[in-house]
Scaffold this active site. Structure first.
Site, PDB file in Angstrom:
ATOM      1  N   CYS A   2      85.319 -11.207  67.034  1.00 23.30           N
ATOM      2  CA  CYS A   2      85.220 -12.036  65.831  1.00 23.30           C
ATOM      3  C   CYS A   2      84.177 -11.435  64.895  1.00 23.30           C
ATOM      4  O   CYS A   2      83.209 -10.820  65.336  1.00 23.30           O
ATOM      5  CB  CYS A   2      84.844 -13.484  66.100  1.00 23.30           C
ATOM      6  SG  CYS A   2      85.979 -14.345  67.165  1.00 23.30           S
ATOM      7  N   ARG A  27      87.249  -6.446  63.989  1.00 21.13           N
ATOM      8  CA  ARG A  27      86.670  -7.181  65.117  1.00 21.13           C
ATOM      9  C   ARG A  27      87.582  -8.286  65.631  1.00 21.13           C
ATOM     10  O   ARG A  27      87.294  -8.920  66.653  1.00 21.13           O
ATOM     11  CB  ARG A  27      85.324  -7.799  64.704  1.00 21.13           C
ATOM     12  CG  ARG A  27      84.302  -6.794  64.237  1.00 21.13           C
ATOM     13  CD  ARG A  27      83.067  -7.500  63.769  1.00 21.13           C
ATOM     14  NE  ARG A  27      82.395  -8.137  64.869  1.00 21.13           N
ATOM     15  CZ  ARG A  27      81.479  -7.540  65.642  1.00 21.13           C
ATOM     16  NH1 ARG A  27      81.133  -6.300  65.399  1.00 21.13           N
ATOM     17  NH2 ARG A  27      80.924  -8.189  66.629  1.00 21.13           N
ATOM     18  N   TRP A  72      89.163 -13.375  66.783  1.00 17.99           N
ATOM     19  CA  TRP A  72      89.891 -12.838  67.926  1.00 17.99           C
ATOM     20  C   TRP A  72      89.836 -13.954  68.977  1.00 17.99           C
ATOM     21  O   TRP A  72      88.771 -14.243  69.521  1.00 17.99           O
ATOM     22  CB  TRP A  72      89.227 -11.577  68.450  1.00 17.99           C
ATOM     23  CG  TRP A  72      89.989 -10.917  69.561  1.00 17.99           C
ATOM     24  CD1 TRP A  72      91.042 -10.062  69.432  1.00 17.99           C
ATOM     25  CD2 TRP A  72      89.766 -11.067  70.963  1.00 17.99           C
ATOM     26  NE1 TRP A  72      91.478  -9.672  70.672  1.00 17.99           N
ATOM     27  CE2 TRP A  72      90.714 -10.276  71.633  1.00 17.99           C
ATOM     28  CE3 TRP A  72      88.853 -11.805  71.728  1.00 17.99           C
ATOM     29  CZ2 TRP A  72      90.784 -10.190  73.017  1.00 17.99           C
ATOM     30  CZ3 TRP A  72      88.920 -11.720  73.108  1.00 17.99           C
ATOM     31  CH2 TRP A  72      89.883 -10.914  73.737  1.00 17.99           C
ATOM     32  N   ASN A  96      80.627 -16.161  66.551  1.00 17.39           N
ATOM     33  CA  ASN A  96      81.093 -14.991  67.298  1.00 17.39           C
ATOM     34  C   ASN A  96      80.446 -15.064  68.679  1.00 17.39           C
ATOM     35  O   ASN A  96      79.229 -15.206  68.775  1.00 17.39           O
ATOM     36  CB  ASN A  96      80.666 -13.710  66.568  1.00 17.39           C
ATOM     37  CG  ASN A  96      80.862 -12.464  67.414  1.00 17.39           C
ATOM     38  OD1 ASN A  96      81.767 -12.412  68.249  1.00 17.39           O
ATOM     39  ND2 ASN A  96      80.033 -11.465  67.224  1.00 17.39           N
ATOM     40  N   GLY A  97      81.251 -14.967  69.724  1.00 19.62           N
ATOM     41  CA  GLY A  97      80.698 -15.021  71.077  1.00 19.62           C
ATOM     42  C   GLY A  97      81.396 -16.102  71.891  1.00 19.62           C
ATOM     43  O   GLY A  97      82.481 -16.565  71.528  1.00 19.62           O
ATOM     44  N   GLU A 467      93.655   8.819  78.894  1.00 15.07           N
ATOM     45  CA  GLU A 467      93.366   8.493  77.507  1.00 15.07           C
ATOM     46  C   GLU A 467      94.646   8.507  76.652  1.00 15.07           C
ATOM     47  O   GLU A 467      94.876   7.616  75.833  1.00 15.07           O
ATOM     48  CB  GLU A 467      92.301   9.452  76.963  1.00 15.07           C
ATOM     49  CG  GLU A 467      91.943   9.280  75.516  1.00 15.07           C
ATOM     50  CD  GLU A 467      91.517   7.872  75.117  1.00 15.07           C
ATOM     51  OE1 GLU A 467      91.278   7.035  75.990  1.00 15.07           O
ATOM     52  OE2 GLU A 467      91.464   7.603  73.902  1.00 15.07           O
ATOM     53  N   LYS A 471      96.131   5.251  74.708  1.00 19.48           N
ATOM     54  CA  LYS A 471      96.364   5.288  73.264  1.00 19.48           C
ATOM     55  C   LYS A 471      97.779   4.835  72.955  1.00 19.48           C
ATOM     56  O   LYS A 471      98.012   4.052  72.056  1.00 19.48           O
ATOM     57  CB  LYS A 471      96.127   6.710  72.785  1.00 19.48           C
ATOM     58  CG  LYS A 471      95.466   6.882  71.482  1.00 19.48           C
ATOM     59  CD  LYS A 471      93.977   6.811  71.468  1.00 19.48           C
ATOM     60  CE  LYS A 471      93.362   5.576  72.071  1.00 19.48           C
ATOM     61  NZ  LYS A 471      91.953   5.618  72.195  1.00 19.48           N
ATOM     62  N   GLU A 474      98.319   1.053  73.695  1.00 23.04           N
ATOM     63  CA  GLU A 474      97.507   0.236  72.801  1.00 23.04           C
ATOM     64  C   GLU A 474      98.180  -0.001  71.453  1.00 23.04           C
ATOM     65  O   GLU A 474      98.185  -1.120  70.951  1.00 23.04           O
ATOM     66  CB  GLU A 474      96.164   0.969  72.607  1.00 23.04           C
ATOM     67  CG  GLU A 474      95.123   0.208  71.847  1.00 23.04           C
ATOM     68  CD  GLU A 474      93.788   0.953  71.815  1.00 23.04           C
ATOM     69  OE1 GLU A 474      93.759   2.170  72.103  1.00 23.04           O
ATOM     70  OE2 GLU A 474      92.784   0.318  71.498  1.00 23.04           O
ATOM     71  N   HIS A 490     103.227   9.852  95.794  1.00 26.09           N
ATOM     72  CA  HIS A 490     102.701   8.846  96.722  1.00 26.09           C
ATOM     73  C   HIS A 490     103.125   7.430  96.329  1.00 26.09           C
ATOM     74  O   HIS A 490     102.514   6.468  96.775  1.00 26.09           O
ATOM     75  CB  HIS A 490     101.180   8.962  96.809  1.00 26.09           C
ATOM     76  CG  HIS A 490     100.742  10.268  97.411  1.00 26.09           C
ATOM     77  ND1 HIS A 490     100.927  10.582  98.735  1.00 26.09           N
ATOM     78  CD2 HIS A 490     100.197  11.375  96.854  1.00 26.09           C
ATOM     79  CE1 HIS A 490     100.482  11.807  98.972  1.00 26.09           C
ATOM     80  NE2 HIS A 490     100.035  12.311  97.837  1.00 26.09           N
ATOM     81  N   LYS A 589      88.393  -4.313  67.803  1.00 23.18           N
ATOM     82  CA  LYS A 589      87.657  -3.053  67.946  1.00 23.18           C
ATOM     83  C   LYS A 589      86.448  -3.207  68.851  1.00 23.18           C
ATOM     84  O   LYS A 589      86.155  -2.364  69.676  1.00 23.18           O
ATOM     85  CB  LYS A 589      87.215  -2.599  66.550  1.00 23.18           C
ATOM     86  CG  LYS A 589      86.422  -1.317  66.536  1.00 23.18           C
ATOM     87  CD  LYS A 589      87.340  -0.143  66.497  1.00 23.18           C
ATOM     88  CE  LYS A 589      86.621   1.183  66.570  1.00 23.18           C
ATOM     89  NZ  LYS A 589      87.407   2.158  67.330  1.00 23.18           N
TER      90      LYS A 589
HETATM   91  O1  M6R Z   1      82.763   0.392  71.561  1.00 28.67           O
HETATM   92  P1  M6R Z   1      83.056   0.908  72.950  1.00 28.67           P
HETATM   93  O2  M6R Z   1      83.184   2.393  72.977  1.00 28.67           O
HETATM   94  O3  M6R Z   1      82.078   0.423  73.965  1.00 28.67           O
HETATM   95  O4  M6R Z   1      84.461   0.296  73.295  1.00 28.67           O
HETATM   96  C1  M6R Z   1      85.018   0.434  74.571  1.00 28.67           C
HETATM   97  C2  M6R Z   1      86.488   0.073  74.563  1.00 28.67           C
HETATM   98  O5  M6R Z   1      86.658  -1.259  74.207  1.00 28.67           O
HETATM   99  C3  M6R Z   1      87.290   0.944  73.580  1.00 28.67           C
HETATM  100  O6  M6R Z   1      87.102   2.289  73.842  1.00 28.67           O
HETATM  101  C4  M6R Z   1      88.797   0.615  73.672  1.00 28.67           C
HETATM  102  O7  M6R Z   1      89.286   0.965  74.912  1.00 28.67           O
HETATM  103  C5  M6R Z   1      89.543   1.333  72.541  1.00 28.67           C
HETATM  104  N1  M6R Z   1      90.159   0.374  71.684  1.00 28.67           N
HETATM  105  C6  M6R Z   1      90.605   2.246  72.993  1.00 28.67           C
HETATM  106  O8  M6R Z   1      91.173   2.930  71.930  1.00 28.67           O
END
Ligand code: M6R
Length: 594
Positions: A2, A27, A72, A96-97, A467, A471, A474, A490, A589
């Site tokens: 948020c 956010r 969020w 926020n929180g 990774e 990506k 996501e 396996h 984010k």
């Molecule tokens: O801000 P941070 O690097 O601590 O965030 C960690 C993860 O939330 C972040 O890398 C998330 O996995 C990304 N959205 C992936 O693209």
């Protein structure tokens, strides 16, 4: 998660809050809303949806006090009722929180006759503040009592009907910053919000209350005592606009990587001097992070060991913090975070520090919680990253960890040899890899037509597979799994059908034959095999159209060319599917909740 923003003072408060909310949307973006005082009451505009669909940019509100929120969802689905701001009696708030004890507070308040319109913890917080305000008739006293009763993490902005020119704020752990200017003050979740130049700002600490009143700010602690606070020097110098020629922040951020990497590898050692003392006698390095930052640790760790001669272990912050493992005194701990605000990463850092261990923060956002609280910070300096999918921050994290390894290496010959190649090649190589668009597009078009996909690789390439797969899922919502190539047989091989796409990554020559055999096994089961590798490492079994050829530059430059290609495959697949690349569903984010 948020985002919260408030404006108090002269000027166009509504427009500033509107623009600030647009910048904070990374956010959280399932709902948005604003509130301002008017004629002894509040005007609240809120709904589910993006800022631009809930609020009218050209609206004129005539008030110098406005608070706003982009959400969020944590408690309750995205809906008009659950969107912030919430109001109870004379109090209106954005949050926020998470108020962890909201259920018991709600029960207590319900017994006292309060009714609730939403499922949120925020409305409960608002009711509690309102109850104490009605009893004590003093905003600071009411906030101080309520704050002591909340458990969890929170940043709240509050307006009271009787004080229409003021914004009150409370902070415990969740980020909150206050930027004063000429005749007005902005309060916000991060420094991308102010659209004016500034050279200093306040950081309310956990356990503090702030009062913004027509350009002046006062601070109190949670016992209600007035406290002195100094502004810290600093500004925000970042480009917050999608540049012409790019379809999204993510695309822009991918293409910024050649420059970001070149800068990291060519900068002087001065920045690393400060870690010298910490690495004296170190016998193991523990890298702790979440999501993509964790993958950066995994990607760098093998190379880190090889160059530094020190074993490196990677831990998921969300797991580590609940374990009982505390690295011994001779271990060095590195937390890695783009935002520096990830709740689990912060908790892991604090857990280590509480147990007397030193923590180095590898962070992209200056002044973030990790930057402020780590014993020492190394900034990745990749520039602001707005797309939810992390790209340039990932490569900057890997590069920075490599530079740490060079710096602390126990074999004085190794670093020079690698570093000079990286400095010479990385910029053009990553740029050239990204230009390989015809083949990347081919992979993306197959991926976008399938509901499942697999990424495989060995060692560093397994980390890259993790990774690449993250990506893809996501931002495309396609199911994807990453496997260490040798693990396929396996169990997971049973999922390979006619046409199932499997992408192999080969950046390390030493394992190319083994990965090639695994691709043969996939093909024997009908899978559609792709490979990202240099021409000389490309397995013969991969069809010409399914080869994404990396520039012929040695490892570890290949780590950066391959990761850029993986990012572009995800981006192009998402665009083909018509996804909102920068704001994928259900995500945000900055993950400031556990
Ligand atoms: O801000 P941070 O690097 O601590 O965030 C960690 C993860 O939330 C972040 O890398 C998330 O996995 C990304 N959205 C992936 O693209």
């Amino acid at each position: 998660m948020c985002g919260i923003v408030g404006y108090s003072g002269k000027g166009d408060a509504y427009l500033s809050v509107y623009k600030g909310l647009c910048r904070l949307e990374y956010r959280g973006y399932d709902s948005a809303g604003i509130a301002y005082p008017e004629k002894g009451d509040f005007v609240i505009i809120k709904d589910k949806g993006r800022v631009s669909s809930v609020l009218d940019r050209d609206f004129k509100c005539g008030s110098g006090t406005v608070i706003g929120h982009t959400r969020w969802a944590t408690h309750g689905t995205p809906s008009a009722e659950n969107a912030h701001p919430h109001r109870v009696g004379s109090v209106c708030i954005v949050h926020n929180g998470i108020i962890e004890n909201y259920a018991s507070l709600r029960e207590m308040l319900t017994e006292k006759g309060y009714t609730f319109l939403s499922q949120t913890d925020t409305e409960v917080a608002c009711a509690l503040i309102s109850m104490y305000y009605d009893l004590l008739h003093d905003p600071i006293k009411a906030l101080a009592v309520a704050a002591r009763l909340f458990t969890g993490s929170f940043a709240l902005c509050i307006i009271f009907k009787e004080y229409p020119e003021r914004i009150y704020a409370l902070r415990k752990e969740s980020p909150l910053l206050i930027v004063p200017s000429d005749g007005f003050t902005v309060i916000c979740s991060d420094l991308t919000v102010p659209d004016f130049d500034f050279d200093s700002y306040y950081i309310p600490e956990s356990g503090e209350i702030a009062v913004l009143d027509n350009g002046k700010t006062e601070f109190y602690d949670f016992s209600g005592k007035n406290i002195e606070k100094m502004a810290v020097s600093g500004s925000f110098k970042g480009d917050v606009h999608v540049s012409a020629g790019y379809g999204s922040y993510m695309e822009k951020e991918i293409y910024q990587q050649p420059q970001v990497l070149y800068k990291l590898f060519s900068e002087s050692e001065e920045k690393y001097e400060k870690i010298k003392k910490l690495f004296y006698n170190v016998n193991a390095v523990h890298m702790i992070a979440c999501g993509t930052a964790y993958h950066a640790a995994l990607t760098a760790s093998g190379f880190f060991e090889r160059v530094s001669g020190i074993p490196a272990y990677c831990h998921l912050a969300s797991e580590f913090r609940y374990g009982e493992f505390i690295p011994d005194d001779n271990g060095m701990n590195i937390v890695i975070s783009q935002s520096g605000e990830t709740a689990d990463t912060i908790a892991a850092m604090r857990y280590l520090q509480k147990n007397g261990r030193k923590v180095i923060g590898v962070v992209n956002v200056p002044s973030s919680t990790v930057d402020r609280e780590a014993d020492l910070t190394l900034l990745t300096e990749a520039g602001p990253e707005f797309a939810v999918a992390s790209t340039k921050a990932f490569t900057a994290q890997v590069a920075l960890l490599m530079r740490v390894a060079f710096f602390i290496s126990r074999d004085s010959k190794k670093p020079g040899q690698y570093l000079s190649t990286l400095v010479k090649t990385v910029k053009d190589a990553v740029f050239n890899a990204l230009e390989n668009s015809e083949y990347i597009y081919n992979v993306a078009s197959v991926m976008s037509r399938n509901s499942d996909s697999f990424y495989i690789g060995r060692r560093t390439d397994y980390a890259l597979a993790c990774e690449g797969s993250l990506k893809l899922k996501e931002i495309t919502y396609i199911h994807s799994e990453a496997l260490a190539a040798g693990e396929l047989k396996h169990g997971t091989l049973s999922l390979i059908n006619d046409g199932t796409p499997v992408i192999a990554i080969i950046t390390e020559e030493t394992v190319k034959d083994k990965t090639a055999s695994n691709l043969e096994e996939v093909m024997a089961r009908g899978g559609e095999v792709f490979c990202i590798a240099r021409e000389k490492d490309m397995p013969d079994c991969v069809k010409p159209g399914n080869r994404v050829i990396l520039p012929d530059i040695p490892f570890p430059t290949t780590v950066f060319t391959a990761s850029a290609v993986l990012q572009l495959i995800a981006l192009k697949s998402a665009v083909l599917l018509g996804r909102d690349v920068d704001k994928p569903r259900n995500l945000a984010k900055s993950v400031t909740v556990e």
